[in-house]
Design an enzyme around this catalytic site. Structure first.
Site, short mmCIF file in Angstrom:
data_model
loop_
_atom_site.label_atom_id
_atom_site.label_comp_id
_atom_site.label_asym_id
_atom_site.label_seq_id
_atom_site.Cartn_x
_atom_site.Cartn_y
_atom_site.Cartn_z
N HIS A 66 37.03 48.44 32.70
CA HIS A 66 38.42 48.55 33.14
C HIS A 66 38.87 47.18 33.65
CE1 HIS A 66 41.29 50.57 36.32
NE2 HIS A 66 41.96 49.87 35.42
N MET A 137 45.94 55.78 36.07
CA MET A 137 45.47 55.45 37.43
C MET A 137 46.07 56.44 38.41
SD MET A 137 43.30 53.02 37.48
CE MET A 137 43.18 52.94 39.26
C1 DX5 Z 1 40.24 51.20 41.55
C2 DX5 Z 1 39.22 51.40 40.47
C3 DX5 Z 1 38.49 52.68 40.50
C4 DX5 Z 1 37.74 52.97 41.78
C5 DX5 Z 1 37.55 54.45 41.90
O1 DX5 Z 1 41.03 50.11 41.23
O2 DX5 Z 1 39.84 51.30 39.20
O3 DX5 Z 1 37.63 52.79 39.38
O4 DX5 Z 1 36.50 52.32 41.83
O5 DX5 Z 1 36.93 54.72 43.11
P1 DX5 Z 1 37.10 56.15 43.84
O6 DX5 Z 1 36.58 57.17 42.89
O7 DX5 Z 1 36.28 55.99 45.07
O8 DX5 Z 1 38.57 56.31 44.12
ZN ZN Z 2 38.64 51.73 37.42
#
Ligand code: DX5
Ligand code: ZN
Length: 225
Positions: A66, A137
């Site tokens: 990502h 997101m």
């Molecule tokens: C945030 C990231 C996510 C994050 C998710 O910008 O893209 O992948 O690590 O973490 P949790 O599941 O703890 O919200």
């Molecule tokens: Zn992510």
């Protein structure tokens, strides 16, 4: 289809990664979500090419990469060489998203496109038939451990409809604040892949993965309401 859990390494313990890969694989996990942040597109800096190429040697997990970086086209080849299996970039970060998708195809990788919470699903319409995966997101990108934005579930449902109507094969992924508590409603809205960071790496990885697997099994057997 079989649902997929893609644990976000951002919440892992970087002092001892190999045992965590082993535990994930032994628990039945096949994907690993790698968050790349440049301190410009998002207000945080995380891992980059060096980390990805070293961990590539330590695990066979599918690298779901990502990219939260500006002008991602500059680095597609480098992430492919580092070992990414799927390269996912932000619609908001690319001047010409189709050119980025073409570049990902040119290096032989799966292509994904992502939208932030403030970007409408409609903005994805030109790309639904061009990509393998679309990521919604469900928190503002930049940090793990935030709370799920409830309006994201409707965005998943809207995207499901758009994908089904267009005949696209793209999978829907959701990322941010996903836990065993909200997983079922997100899956029922039509998500295929759940990214979870803190909900996988906090306490016992294998117990956490088991909780998600049980929810997947319930949905796949049609038992969920
Ligand atoms: C945030 C990231 C996510 C994050 C998710 O910008 O893209 O992948 O690590 O973490 P949790 O599941 O703890 O919200
Ligand atoms: Zn992510």
């Amino acid at each position: 289809m079989q649902h997929i859990l893609s644990p976000s390494l951002l919440s892992g313990n970087f002092a001892c990664l190999s045992p965590q890969f082993t535990e994930l694989s032994a628990s039945g996990v096949r994907w690993l979500h790698l968050d790349v942040m440049d301190g410009v597109f998002v207000p945080n800096i995380s891992m980059g090419l060096t980390v990805i190429s070293s961990i590539r040697k330590a695990t066979d997990l599918f690298f779901d990469t990502h990219l939260m970086i500006v002008d991602p086209i500059r680095y597609i080849r480098d992430f492919a060489d580092a070992g990414a299996d799927l390269i996912n970039f932000h619609l908001e970060a690319a001047e010409d998203p189709e050119a980025v998708i073409r570049e990902i195809r040119a290096v032989g990788k799966q292509a994904g496109i992502t939208i932030k919470p403030g970007t409408p699903v409609e903005a994805l319409r030109p790309y639904v038939n061009l990509v393998d995966l679309i990521l919604i997101m469900s928190v503002e990108p930049g940090f793990g451990g935030q709370s799920y934005i409830p309006a994201s579930t409707q965005k998943v449902a809207d995207l499901r409809k758009m994908i089904d109507e267009s005949g696209s094969h793209a999978k829907i992924e959701i990322d941010g604040g996903v836990t065993p508590k909200n997983a079922e409603e997100i899956l029922l809205a039509g998500a295929d892949i759940l990214v979870a960071g803190s909900a996988v790496f906090k306490n016992s990885i294998s117990e956490n993965v088991k909780s998600f697997s049980e929810i997947f099994a319930r949905i796949e057997s049609g038992d969920a309401v």
